[in-house]
Motif scaffolding. Structure first.
Motif, PDB file in Angstrom:
ATOM      1  N   THR A  82      13.044  -8.545   8.451  1.00 40.21           N
ATOM      2  CA  THR A  82      12.961  -8.685   6.705  1.00 40.21           C
ATOM      3  C   THR A  82      14.953  -9.196   6.473  1.00 40.21           C
TER       4      THR A  82
ATOM      5  N   HIS B  89       2.295  -5.838   9.518  1.00 42.81           N
ATOM      6  CA  HIS B  89       1.152  -6.393   8.805  1.00 42.81           C
ATOM      7  C   HIS B  89       0.742  -5.413   7.343  1.00 42.81           C
ATOM      8  N   PRO B  90       1.033  -6.444   6.071  1.00 42.00           N
ATOM      9  CA  PRO B  90       0.515  -5.724   4.851  1.00 42.00           C
ATOM     10  C   PRO B  90      -0.493  -5.502   5.131  1.00 42.00           C
TER      11      PRO B  90
ATOM     12  N   TYR C 105      -2.747 -11.517  -3.494  1.00 41.38           N
ATOM     13  CA  TYR C 105      -2.346 -10.205  -2.813  1.00 41.38           C
ATOM     14  C   TYR C 105      -2.317  -8.788  -3.682  1.00 41.38           C
TER      15      TYR C 105
ATOM     16  N   TYR D 140       4.528   0.038   2.910  1.00 41.80           N
ATOM     17  CA  TYR D 140       4.822  -1.305   3.832  1.00 41.80           C
ATOM     18  C   TYR D 140       7.171  -1.671   3.658  1.00 41.80           C
TER      19      TYR D 140
ATOM     20  N   LYS E  88       7.197   0.615  -1.541  1.00 46.59           N
ATOM     21  CA  LYS E  88       7.728   0.186   0.060  1.00 46.59           C
ATOM     22  C   LYS E  88       7.736   1.061   0.523  1.00 46.59           C
TER      23      LYS E  88
ATOM     24  N   PRO F 266      -3.915  -3.491  -2.167  1.00 44.65           N
ATOM     25  CA  PRO F 266      -2.413  -3.495  -2.828  1.00 44.65           C
ATOM     26  C   PRO F 266      -2.733  -4.628  -4.558  1.00 44.65           C
TER      27      PRO F 266
END
Length: 320
Positions: A44, A99-100, A30, A38, A35, A123
């Motif tokens: 988290t 969502h990433p 992935y 995301y 940071k 990514p």
């Protein structure tokens, strides 16, 4: 249903932990992002309720699939239901964590005050072009005195990415592991390691030492088990991973190690710990090094067929 494997899987089907090779599998598939692209969410850092919800759903899914199998439903029907279940888990995670990003624009000034901007990078591109760290060039070394040294091991059912390499370890004497770790630190490299963090550990003092508490004077008792026996009888297992960042050597003798933890600056000495060499002997079970930091005779062990340990083996406990 009451077999040991099924009960083990149902007891803790999902967790926040992970082995080093599981981390490598994630970023190889992935990628990574800054940071800022995301950011953190509530869950988290406070994941207990989210984990509990997913755990409950997984147990219910297991019940549904097992019942349908017992009723004679075909594999295609079960797989269709499984796909729906995975979509539901994905929805829970995306709502809780966000969502990433699939693409990002990264803009910054470098140390010379020069502006840089990279637009619409994935990514995977960010990891390949800007991190420039080949995490597949690493090896996990364990000290497991229950089993033969200079052998390759894996844990059954331990993994997180379909199609990724299995989690593998090379089992070595603790003196070898310490020597390789110290050499890497002296070369300016931090060393990831797994240990039983709760043993003989003072959060306030930031110390880890088997002689931290004098049980002999207080209760007239002393420890009577070896490192191997503690693993065998459930008294110890890997519970946490941290990073070795320094080593204190007096002559040829290692005295203590400096550790960077991830529990915030209010913990220990501004987030750091001091670990005595004796604590390393007793409660450190794993380190990760780059292949360049190991001799050929150790790397040759990777060519062996792995000895498969059962799913509940303590060498897989970091995945909890």
């Amino acid at each position: 249903l009451d077999g040991r494997v099924v009960q083990y899987l149902l007891k803790d089907p999902i967790g926040d932990g992970g082995q080093w090779d599981m981390f490598v599998a994630l970023i190889e598939k992935y990628g990574v992002v800054p940071k800022e692209a995301y950011p953190e969410t509530y869950h988290t850092s406070n994941s207990g309720q989210m984990d509990g919800l997913v755990t409950s759903r997984l147990r219910e899914y297991a019940k549904i699939l097992r019942n349908e199998h017992a009723q004679g439903k075909c594999a295609s029907v079960l797989r269709a239901h499984k796909q729906h279940m995975l979509e539901e888990v994905h929805r829970i995670m995306a709502i809780s964590l966000g969502h990433p990003p699939e693409k990002l624009t990264w803009a910054f000034y470098d140390k010379d005050k020069k502006f840089h901007e990279f637009k619409d990078i994935t990514p995977q591109q960010f990891y390949k072009d800007h991190v420039k760290q080949d995490c597949t060039n690493t090896v996990s070394l364990i000290n497991d005195p229950r089993n033969d040294f200079m052998k390759k091991y894996t844990v059954d059912m331990l993994g997180n990415v379909v199609g990724a390499e299995k989690v593998h370890y090379i089992n070595l004497p603790v003196e070898d592991i310490k020597r390789y770790a110290a050499a890497a630190i002296k070369a300016g490299k931090p060393v990831w390691f797994g240990c039983d963090v709760g043993k003989c550990h003072s959060r306030n003092k930031g110390m880890m030492d088997p002689e931290l508490i004098d049980y002999q004077t207080a209760f007239n008792i002393s420890a009577g088990t070896t490192k191997a026996e503690r693993l065998q009888y459930g008294e110890s297992l890997m519970t946490h991973a941290m990073v070795l960042t320094g080593v204190h050597v007096d002559g040829d003798q290692v005295v203590r190690w400096r550790i960077e933890n991830s529990w915030g600056k209010d913990y220990g000495n501004s987030g750091y710990l001091t670990m005595t060499d004796k604590w390393f002997d007793e409660f450190v079970y794993q380190i990760v090094l780059e292949k360049d930091d190991l001799p050929e005779k150790v790397l040759a062990v990777l060519d062996q067929d792995a000895v498969v340990l059962p799913p509940w083996d303590p060498m897989g406990a970091l995945a909890k």
